[in-house]
Design an enzyme around this catalytic site. Structure first.
Site, PDB file in Angstrom:
ATOM      1  N   LYS A 132      -5.733 -29.847  17.786  1.00 24.28           N
ATOM      2  CA  LYS A 132      -5.758 -30.209  16.363  1.00 24.28           C
ATOM      3  C   LYS A 132      -7.197 -30.307  15.869  1.00 24.28           C
ATOM      4  O   LYS A 132      -7.539 -29.812  14.798  1.00 24.28           O
ATOM      5  CB  LYS A 132      -5.005 -31.531  16.129  1.00 24.28           C
ATOM      6  CG  LYS A 132      -3.493 -31.385  16.264  1.00 24.28           C
ATOM      7  CD  LYS A 132      -2.744 -32.724  16.250  1.00 24.28           C
ATOM      8  CE  LYS A 132      -1.240 -32.481  16.480  1.00 24.28           C
ATOM      9  NZ  LYS A 132      -0.436 -33.706  16.464  1.00 24.28           N
ATOM     10  N   GLN A 190      -1.785 -39.854  16.760  1.00 20.13           N
ATOM     11  CA  GLN A 190      -0.929 -39.094  17.680  1.00 20.13           C
ATOM     12  C   GLN A 190       0.125 -39.998  18.313  1.00 20.13           C
ATOM     13  O   GLN A 190      -0.178 -41.082  18.813  1.00 20.13           O
ATOM     14  CB  GLN A 190      -1.802 -38.427  18.773  1.00 20.13           C
ATOM     15  CG  GLN A 190      -1.038 -37.514  19.712  1.00 20.13           C
ATOM     16  CD  GLN A 190      -0.455 -36.269  19.033  1.00 20.13           C
ATOM     17  OE1 GLN A 190      -0.968 -35.786  18.027  1.00 20.13           O
ATOM     18  NE2 GLN A 190       0.629 -35.756  19.587  1.00 20.13           N
ATOM     19  N   ASP A 245       0.981 -36.255   8.454  1.00 20.76           N
ATOM     20  CA  ASP A 245       2.156 -36.097   9.312  1.00 20.76           C
ATOM     21  C   ASP A 245       3.453 -36.168   8.509  1.00 20.76           C
ATOM     22  O   ASP A 245       4.516 -35.794   9.014  1.00 20.76           O
ATOM     23  CB  ASP A 245       2.204 -37.231  10.352  1.00 20.76           C
ATOM     24  CG  ASP A 245       1.599 -36.834  11.686  1.00 20.76           C
ATOM     25  OD1 ASP A 245       1.762 -35.666  12.078  1.00 20.76           O
ATOM     26  OD2 ASP A 245       0.991 -37.705  12.340  1.00 20.76           O
TER      27      ASP A 245
HETATM   28  N1  GUN Z   1       3.702 -36.230  18.600  1.00 18.65           N
HETATM   29  C1  GUN Z   1       4.460 -35.129  18.712  1.00 18.65           C
HETATM   30  N2  GUN Z   1       4.419 -34.410  17.561  1.00 18.65           N
HETATM   31  C2  GUN Z   1       3.608 -35.097  16.726  1.00 18.65           C
HETATM   32  C3  GUN Z   1       3.168 -34.859  15.396  1.00 18.65           C
HETATM   33  O1  GUN Z   1       3.521 -33.878  14.724  1.00 18.65           O
HETATM   34  N3  GUN Z   1       2.319 -35.784  14.889  1.00 18.65           N
HETATM   35  C4  GUN Z   1       1.936 -36.894  15.588  1.00 18.65           C
HETATM   36  N4  GUN Z   1       1.123 -37.749  14.991  1.00 18.65           N
HETATM   37  N5  GUN Z   1       2.330 -37.137  16.815  1.00 18.65           N
HETATM   38  C5  GUN Z   1       3.164 -36.251  17.389  1.00 18.65           C
END
Ligand code: GUN
Length: 280
Positions: free
Chosen positions: A49, A93, A116
């Site tokens: 990311k 995350q 998100d």
């Molecule tokens: N964990 C698994 N997928 C995601 C996501 O799209 N965003 C976040 N913040 N955590 C995750």
């Protein structure tokens, strides 16, 4: 369906918009990615990311906290990011280490920076068919369908998995796209019959090969959100790929399907959030 290729296209569109933002507002859009603890899979996703942000002309704010971080410390970080005018998007995350309350953390993120789409405000707006910041993986499914000319209107769509991160917002996205939606979960009585009559299957369970290929209706579109590591160290999805691919009209591979799409839609959300914040 080639998620890697479509994601590259989305990322290049994002880079163009990020440059427009920078020339208009004198700074790049900013995206803060927070990781708490050292979960191995999360570390890989977070690294991707951050790297993809920079490549898309987005300023990356990295915050890595130890697994011993308290709820109050994490809340304080989030509140500081909410106040920081250079930060347009905040991502914490998931999953968080045991002992931390992820609902309270998601509630603490400013909805205007919630790239998100996990904040109840953004979930509620999506539920009321006025989407604002949309959860990245479900949004990626919709974008991929669009790129491949799959008109979701009127199709029977079955979502396997009802999590807050994927299954539930996926159902809302498919409803917005005018599919007829079924959501399956651990309480579902006859999963096979629900999957086998679906024109669109989204698998988001987190169990390798959970959906047998023989259940897929001939010609169906299959979106596999699972990323599971086998005992042999291979990455596989939630769908039994080789058998499903013989029946499906469209199918996403793992890796190279919704993984790269999720990151691309995150970057797109970050630029959307930046423009919206600058204009509101
Ligand atoms: N964990 C698994 N997928 C995601 C996501 O799209 N965003 C976040 N913040 N955590 C995750």
């Amino acid at each position: 369906m080639d998620g890697k290729a479509v994601a590259a296209k989305v990322r290049s569109e994002v880079a163009v918009r990020a440059k427009e933002f920078a020339s208009k507002y004198g700074r790049r859009p900013g995206l803060a990615v927070v990781q708490v603890g050292q979960d191995a899979a999360s570390t890989v996703y977070v690294r991707n990311k951050r790297k993809s942000s920079i490549e898309a002309e987005i300023e990356s704010f990295a915050h890595d906290l130890p697994a011993t971080t308290t709820q109050a410390e994490l809340l304080e970080l989030v509140q500081g990011l909410n106040r920081n005018p250079r930060v347009d998007g905040i991502l914490v995350q998931m999953p968080l280490p045991k002992g931390l309350d992820s609902d309270a953390i998601m509630d603490a993120v400013d909805p205007a920076k919630d790239v998100d789409g996990f904040h109840p405000t953004n979930t509620g707006l999506l539920a009321q068919k006025r989407p604002r910041l949309r959860p990245c993986t479900p949004f990626g499914v919709i974008r991929l369908a669009k790129e491949y000319g799959i008109d979701l209107t009127g199709l029977r769509a079955t979502v396997v998995g009802a999590s807050n991160i994927v299954g539930r917002p996926m159902a809302l996205e498919l409803l917005l796209a005018r599919s007829t939606v079924t959501v399956c979960h651990t309480g579902t009585r006859d999963l096979e019959s629900e999957v086998s009559r679906a024109d669109v299957v989204v698998a988001a369970v987190g169990k390798a090969g959970f959906v047998p290929g023989a259940w897929i209706k001939p010609g169906a579109a299959v979106f596999d959100v699972g990323i599971n590591r086998t005992a042999e160290g291979k990455l596989v999805g939630d769908v039994e790929y080789s058998k499903a691919a013989e029946r499906a009209g469209w199918i996403t591979p793992v890796p190279g399907g919704l993984g790269p799409m999720t990151i691309a839609m995150l970057l797109s959300n970050a630029v959307d959030a930046a423009f919206r914040r600058a204009n509101v």
